[in-house]
Design a protein around this motif. Structure first.
Motif, PDB file in Angstrom:
ATOM      1  N   LEU A 108       0.833  -1.201   0.000  1.00  0.00           N
ATOM      2  CA  LEU A 108       0.000   0.000   0.000  1.00  0.00           C
ATOM      3  C   LEU A 108       0.867   1.250   0.000  1.00  0.00           C
ATOM      4  CD1 LEU A 108      -2.664  -1.183   2.626  1.00  0.00           C
ATOM      5  CD2 LEU A 108      -2.817  -1.263   0.118  1.00  0.00           C
ATOM      6  N   MET A 109       1.459   1.545  -1.168  1.00  0.00           N
ATOM      7  CA  MET A 109       2.285   2.739  -1.320  1.00  0.00           C
ATOM      8  C   MET A 109       1.914   3.432  -2.627  1.00  0.00           C
ATOM      9  SD  MET A 109       6.147   1.529  -0.245  1.00  0.00           S
ATOM     10  CE  MET A 109       6.174  -0.002  -1.207  1.00  0.00           C
ATOM     11  N   ASN A 110       1.905   4.780  -2.618  1.00  0.00           N
ATOM     12  CA  ASN A 110       1.702   5.489  -3.875  1.00  0.00           C
ATOM     13  C   ASN A 110       3.007   5.519  -4.667  1.00  0.00           C
ATOM     14  OD1 ASN A 110       3.321   7.747  -3.024  1.00  0.00           O
ATOM     15  ND2 ASN A 110       1.546   8.578  -1.918  1.00  0.00           N
ATOM     16  N   LYS A 111       2.964   6.058  -5.882  1.00  0.00           N
ATOM     17  CA  LYS A 111       4.131   6.013  -6.775  1.00  0.00           C
ATOM     18  C   LYS A 111       5.347   6.726  -6.178  1.00  0.00           C
ATOM     19  CE  LYS A 111       2.421   3.726 -10.278  1.00  0.00           C
ATOM     20  NZ  LYS A 111       2.967   2.386 -10.644  1.00  0.00           N
ATOM     21  N   ASN A 112       5.129   7.862  -5.530  1.00  0.00           N
ATOM     22  CA  ASN A 112       6.252   8.593  -4.931  1.00  0.00           C
ATOM     23  C   ASN A 112       6.870   7.811  -3.780  1.00  0.00           C
ATOM     24  OD1 ASN A 112       6.192  10.779  -6.669  1.00  0.00           O
ATOM     25  ND2 ASN A 112       4.750  11.943  -5.388  1.00  0.00           N
ATOM     26  N   GLU A 113       6.023   7.188  -2.961  1.00  0.00           N
ATOM     27  CA  GLU A 113       6.527   6.369  -1.856  1.00  0.00           C
ATOM     28  C   GLU A 113       7.328   5.182  -2.387  1.00  0.00           C
ATOM     29  OE1 GLU A 113       3.209   6.949   1.696  1.00  0.00           O
ATOM     30  OE2 GLU A 113       2.739   5.633   0.009  1.00  0.00           O
TER      31      GLU A 113
END
Length: 246
Positions: free
Chosen positions: A103-108
């Motif tokens: 559960l991470m967005n692209k930046n993370e």
């Protein structure tokens, strides 16, 4: 409440008993070492903690949840003894694939990939296909994958096998930092006694049974010896205690 709690765990395959009444726990901000010779049952124990196997009797709880539990996989970083990597993909593509499962967005994802690549010192090889990697490089990539989602608990089965001494030292420095600065709980199997010395607590296992537990210093004092190999022998170990676990 411990982060990891193994209570009265036994495991059998048919009539063959692998583990017998195993008990131990690990707390927040602690490195726990599982020590024992080949065939002692440590890898089976790791699989039980991960929920890949189910105990015949007893319970395993991680973060106060009984395993197996799919929700826990978001919070556990796992490095197996054998490298589970996509050989035809680059190191970066492997990291990107595994990062996408959490559960991470692209930046993370981008930030975590850069961080773990630096930790294992693979910057110069990250664009190369894994099939060109040495055994040590594959171990380093496997460790990076175990760290990718910033897990609360790390389960590392022989993490430094095949890694040169300088990098092994830097990896242990990072494990110490994760323990002290980020309060991670880390479970490590190792056959290298100087690595066992770096753990906060040790659980020594022989033939599927826990023979002793405690901090390295407390164990040496209790058994009146100067090294952990002698602790293992006096606690009921065998002369091949230095061999790697399987």
């Amino acid at each position: 409440m411990p982060i990891l709690h193994v209570a009265n765990v036994s495991k059998s395959y048919g009539k063959h008993q692998i583990l017998s009444n195993v008990n131990f726990s690990a707390d927040t901000g602690q490195i726990l070492g599982l020590i024992g010779p080949s065939g002692s049952g440590k890898t089976t124990l790791i699989k039980l903690i991960m929920g890949m196997e189910v105990p015949s009797t007893g319970t395993v709880e991680v973060l106060s949840k009984k395993v197996p539990n799919l929700e826990l996989l978001q919070k556990i970083g796992y490095m197996a003894q054998s490298d589970a990597l996509y050989q035809d993909l680059t190191g970066l593509e492997n990291l990107s694939f595994f990062a996408s499962m959490f559960l991470m967005n692209k930046n993370e994802q981008k930030d975590r990939i850069a961080y773990v690549t630096h930790i294992v010192q693979l910057e110069n090889a990250i664009q190369k296909k894994v099939l060109t990697y040495s055994g040590g490089m594959k171990r380093r990539l496997s460790l990076a994958i175990a760290l990718i989602q910033n897990p609360e608990i790390l389960i590392l089965d022989e993490p430094t096998v095949g890694i040169d001494p300088e990098l092994r030292k830097s990896i242990w420095q990072e494990l110490d930092r994760l323990k002290n600065d980020e309060q991670k709980t880390i479970v490590v199997t190792t056959h290298v006694m100087d690595e066992a010395e770096k753990c906060d607590e040790l659980t020594m296992i022989r033939e599927g049974k826990v023979i002793t537990t405690g901090s390295p210093q407390a164990l040496k004092e209790a058994y009146q010896v100067s090294n952990l190999e002698d602790v293992f022998l006096k606690a009921g170990g065998v002369s091949d205690a230095h061999q790697g676990p399987r």
